[in-house]
Design a protein around this motif. Sequence first.
Motif, mmCIF file in Angstrom:
data_model
loop_
_atom_site.group_PDB
_atom_site.id
_atom_site.type_symbol
_atom_site.label_atom_id
_atom_site.label_comp_id
_atom_site.label_asym_id
_atom_site.label_seq_id
_atom_site.Cartn_x
_atom_site.Cartn_y
_atom_site.Cartn_z
ATOM 1 N N GLY A 1 -51.442 -0.618 -16.753
ATOM 2 C CA GLY A 1 -50.443 -1.450 -17.435
ATOM 3 C C GLY A 1 -49.778 -2.488 -16.551
ATOM 4 O O GLY A 1 -49.352 -3.537 -17.019
ATOM 5 N N HIS A 2 -49.726 -2.214 -15.243
ATOM 6 C CA HIS A 2 -49.007 -3.137 -14.351
ATOM 7 C C HIS A 2 -49.886 -4.254 -13.789
ATOM 8 O O HIS A 2 -49.402 -5.083 -13.018
ATOM 9 C CB HIS A 2 -48.322 -2.355 -13.224
ATOM 10 N N LEU B 1 -46.599 -0.604 -28.494
ATOM 11 C CA LEU B 1 -46.296 -1.864 -27.802
ATOM 12 C C LEU B 1 -46.286 -3.023 -28.808
ATOM 13 O O LEU B 1 -45.419 -3.900 -28.760
ATOM 14 C CB LEU B 1 -47.330 -2.125 -26.705
ATOM 15 N N SER C 1 -55.955 -4.078 -20.951
ATOM 16 C CA SER C 1 -55.230 -3.051 -20.208
ATOM 17 C C SER C 1 -56.136 -1.820 -20.161
ATOM 18 O O SER C 1 -56.447 -1.244 -21.197
ATOM 19 C CB SER C 1 -53.920 -2.777 -20.931
ATOM 20 N N ASN D 1 -48.367 5.193 -12.912
ATOM 21 C CA ASN D 1 -48.611 3.755 -13.049
ATOM 22 C C ASN D 1 -48.983 3.224 -11.663
ATOM 23 O O ASN D 1 -49.001 3.970 -10.678
ATOM 24 C CB ASN D 1 -47.415 3.037 -13.687
ATOM 25 N N GLY E 1 -44.831 4.303 -20.489
ATOM 26 C CA GLY E 1 -45.446 5.422 -19.769
ATOM 27 C C GLY E 1 -45.049 6.765 -20.360
ATOM 28 O O GLY E 1 -45.886 7.670 -20.503
ATOM 29 N N LYS F 1 -53.802 6.442 -25.888
ATOM 30 C CA LYS F 1 -53.990 5.032 -25.511
ATOM 31 C C LYS F 1 -53.844 4.141 -26.741
ATOM 32 O O LYS F 1 -53.179 3.098 -26.702
ATOM 33 C CB LYS F 1 -55.376 4.886 -24.869
ATOM 34 N N ASP G 1 -57.089 1.996 -18.528
ATOM 35 C CA ASP G 1 -56.682 3.212 -17.820
ATOM 36 C C ASP G 1 -57.957 3.987 -17.486
ATOM 37 O O ASP G 1 -58.899 4.028 -18.282
ATOM 38 C CB ASP G 1 -55.780 4.082 -18.695
ATOM 39 N N LYS H 1 -53.134 4.411 -14.684
ATOM 40 C CA LYS H 1 -52.774 3.474 -15.762
ATOM 41 C C LYS H 1 -52.771 2.038 -15.244
ATOM 42 O O LYS H 1 -52.181 1.753 -14.205
ATOM 43 C CB LYS H 1 -51.373 3.801 -16.297
ATOM 44 N N ARG I 1 -54.515 -6.512 -24.046
ATOM 45 C CA ARG I 1 -53.155 -6.529 -23.538
ATOM 46 C C ARG I 1 -52.203 -7.082 -24.600
ATOM 47 O O ARG I 1 -52.493 -8.092 -25.228
ATOM 48 C CB ARG I 1 -53.114 -7.443 -22.299
ATOM 49 N N VAL I 2 -51.092 -6.412 -24.830
ATOM 50 C CA VAL I 2 -50.098 -6.885 -25.795
ATOM 51 C C VAL I 2 -49.109 -7.764 -25.031
ATOM 52 O O VAL I 2 -48.558 -7.330 -24.014
ATOM 53 C CB VAL I 2 -49.353 -5.690 -26.448
HETATM 54 N N1 LIG Z 1 -48.775 -5.135 -22.169
HETATM 55 C C1 LIG Z 1 -49.550 -4.074 -22.413
HETATM 56 N N2 LIG Z 1 -50.546 -4.142 -23.326
HETATM 57 C C2 LIG Z 1 -51.340 -3.079 -23.593
HETATM 58 N N3 LIG Z 1 -51.201 -1.899 -22.990
HETATM 59 C C3 LIG Z 1 -50.230 -1.753 -22.056
HETATM 60 C C4 LIG Z 1 -49.355 -2.825 -21.711
HETATM 61 N N4 LIG Z 1 -48.456 -2.389 -20.776
HETATM 62 C C5 LIG Z 1 -48.760 -1.095 -20.562
HETATM 63 N N5 LIG Z 1 -49.831 -0.718 -21.308
HETATM 64 C C6 LIG Z 1 -50.403 0.637 -21.415
HETATM 65 O O1 LIG Z 1 -49.318 1.493 -21.690
HETATM 66 C C7 LIG Z 1 -49.450 2.723 -20.978
HETATM 67 C C8 LIG Z 1 -48.275 2.866 -20.008
HETATM 68 O O2 LIG Z 1 -48.560 2.030 -18.914
HETATM 69 P P1 LIG Z 1 -47.602 1.530 -17.757
HETATM 70 O O3 LIG Z 1 -46.805 0.380 -18.253
HETATM 71 O O4 LIG Z 1 -48.501 1.269 -16.603
HETATM 72 O O5 LIG Z 1 -46.700 2.782 -17.510
HETATM 73 P P2 LIG Z 1 -45.202 2.948 -17.043
HETATM 74 O O6 LIG Z 1 -44.350 2.762 -18.271
HETATM 75 O O7 LIG Z 1 -45.199 4.330 -16.495
HETATM 76 O O8 LIG Z 1 -44.948 1.901 -16.011
HETATM 77 C C9 LIG Z 1 -50.821 2.622 -20.312
HETATM 78 O O9 LIG Z 1 -51.792 3.154 -21.190
HETATM 79 C C10 LIG Z 1 -51.023 1.136 -20.110
HETATM 80 O O10 LIG Z 1 -52.364 0.782 -19.980
#
Ligand SMILES: Nc1ncnc2c1ncn2[C@@H]1O[C@H](COP(=O)(O)OP(=O)(O)O)[C@@H](O)[C@H]1O
Length: 289
Positions: free
Chosen positions: A192-193, A259, A200, A154, A227, A252, A202, A190, A217-218
Amino acid sequence: MELLPLPRTGRTPVRVLTIAGTDSGGGAGIQADSRTMALCGVHAVVAVAAVTVQNTVGVSRFHEIPPDVVADQVRAVVGDIGIGAAKTGMLASTAIIDAVADVCGEVGLGRAGSIPLVVDPVCASMHGDSLLRPDALDAVRHTLIPLATVVTPNLDEVRLITGIDVIDDTTARRAAELLHHLGAQWALVKGGHLRGAATSTDLLYDGDRMISYTRPRVATGNDHGAGDTLAAAIASALAHGRSVPEAVEFAKEWVSRCLAAAYDLGAGHGPVSPFWRLSRPDNRAGCSE
Ligand SMILES: Nc1ncnc2c1ncn2[C@@H]1O[C@H](COP(=O)(O)OP(=O)(O)O)[C@@H](O)[C@H]1O
Ligand SMILES: Cc1ncc(COP(=O)(O)O)c(N)n1
């Protein structure tokens, strides 16, 4: 999305190994891996690397498993049961990373072997609590990442490992290149952050192809274990015979749906949930012959 096939009753499913930490709150780590693997038609086998004392608000402490015990769990299941893919999560220390690297070489796991390995370089929980000793970052860079068929950091992990602060597509590409340069066959950065974004994204890179995967984004605070769920779904798809870009495409979409199906739990962040698959009317159609 084409779901991964479920095994017919009584048939032996494909197997995937997770080498990671447990989460007493059941949201992340081995618990998240096992849930996703089961619902992807996979029998999960495990090598426990650490036990965390964790709930929805944070990690208060963790206990490291002796490195030789971690390696022996891998030997025990790979030899007897056989696996189609593996993933790593929380490995906690240099000594455990070294032991995992040695046993991966021995049993043919990782990009130099015959069994694909997804490396999720877990450094901290989503609450900011450390899950890796700070002096183990060099082992992540130079021992763990070179084993990876796919590495899935991430953005916080990207910053710690590469020093790159990903803020847009250009910096994400630079990070993917550097992670590939460290020795991963494929790097998946990724997004997600990147909380401000409407989508979102990747980014996957193998030294040649740069492939981006974007989903809306959710809006949820229940994203614990996202993750792990993504990496477990990639490993499951690889074990079912999909290529790396196909496995990431599948994972993905899988994590997006998990989510969207996440639920409240405790006082903090609830887990992403793969349980939506249980109520799919077409599950029988997904059964392998
Ligand atoms: N709010 C969100 N909406 C859509 N996809 C998300 C969201 N948060 C994370 N993701 C996706 O979920 C996966 C895990 O991402 P991330 O949250 O960055 O990992 P980690 O749990 O390791 O911190 C990735 O594919 C990211 O793009
Ligand atoms: C045992 C273990 N492994 C991994 C994570 C990371 O998951 P998250 O980023 O959702 O906290 C965790 N919290 N605990």
